[in-house]
Design a protein around this motif. Structure first.
Motif: not given
Length: 302
Positions: A116-118, A105, A161, A164, A121
């Motif tokens: 990372t998630e943002e 992150d 990751l 995903q 997405n």
């Protein structure tokens, strides 16, 4: 342990990843000569430029000119970090796009001001659209082993990751030792796990040579079943968001390792070194890779 492969593909990243952070502004015609010489050396897959803001990466301000003048040979990959970059790449008739996300992150936030998630997405709808339109998509996974800010990265976080992006049906995963902190045991463990979990996924290993373990990490990845590696002619490269990270593993030195193992690449060593010779006078630092230095001393490499 897998048997060593008979053939290996080297994906040349020098014109993009290698030159992106070069302090001296490299003239467009020199970049084009560098790319053409690498193509003549047998390179079939290459990161050629990056569609990013010229304000932040002035070295890549000529991306559209590069794409307009480049000789169409093999897979020519362009970095497209966001929707605007993708749109500009499409306008330039690029067919192969690369996106990137760090497992860490903190690295991500310092790089693109997102977690990372943002990042994942925001990229998901872009990737799904690219795949629907028939583009080749390469997902670059940064800080897969270690982060300069957070330290060691858990193997499972990297696998998650990668999972995903694999679920988005990206064509390729390029998994990177961004700050050069991996060792051969770490390389073997991660790439073996990746090969076992994603057996049909095109998988590429990307190593930096910060602590001179790049070649040993490549050998470990070969043993884990990897047959694709990102390399940079002349060992060009580095990362402004990974303090201390040096260039990528040098194409010519990796080629020597593979040749010594009787692994075919389809590349010509002398021609690779001749390509480096084109760009070296314009760089802010000398090229000191082992095989290029031999080439300069002897004028050729047998």
């Amino acid at each position: 342990m897998f048997s060593l492969p008979n053939n290996v593909t080297l994906i040349e990243v020098g014109p993009r990843d290698g030159l992106q952070n070069e302090k001296n502004q490299i003239p467009t015609h020199i970049k084009l000569s560098f790319i053409r010489a690498l193509q003549l050396a047998g390179i079939e897959e290459m990161e050629v430029t990056s569609f990013v803001s010229p304000k932040w990466v002035p070295q890549m301000a000529d991306a559209a000119d590069i794409m307009q003048q480049i000789k169409n040979k093999g897979r020519q990959i362009v970095l497209t970090p966001n929707a605007k970059g993708i749109e500009k790449a499409k306008e330039a008739h690029a067919k192969s796009m690369a996106v990137f996300v760090g497992v860490s992150d903190t690295f991500n936030q310092k790089n693109i001001n997102r977690t990372t998630e943002e990042s994942v997405n925001s990229l998901r709808p872009l990737i799904l659209q690219l795949k629907q339109e028939g583009y080749f998509v390469r997902a670059c996974i940064s800080t897969a082993f270690h982060c300069p800010y957070e330290g060691s990265i858990e193997l499972e976080k990297t696998l998650d990751l990668c999972r995903q992006f694999s679920d988005m049906n990206v064509d390729e995963l390029s998994v990177a030792d961004t700050d050069g902190m991996a060792n051969p045991a770490m390389s073997y463990d991660l790439f073996l796990a990746l090969r076992e979990q994603f057996p049909k996924q095109l998988l590429t290993a990307h190593f930096h040579d910060t602590r001179k373990l790049g070649l040993t990490n490549i050998y470990a990845a070969l043993q884990a079943g990897v047959d694709r590696f990102d390399t940079s002619a002349g060992g060009l490269g580095g990362c402004p968001f990974a303090p201390g990270a040096t260039g990528n593993v040098a194409t010519e030195d990796v080629l020597y390792l593979l040749q010594s193992l009787n692994i075919e690449t389809g590349l010509n060593m002398n021609a690779i070194c001749q390509a480096v010779e084109i760009v070296e006078p314009y760089l802010s630092r000398p090229i000191e890779t082992a095989m290029y230095q031999q080439f300069k001393r002897e004028g050729h490499i047998c």
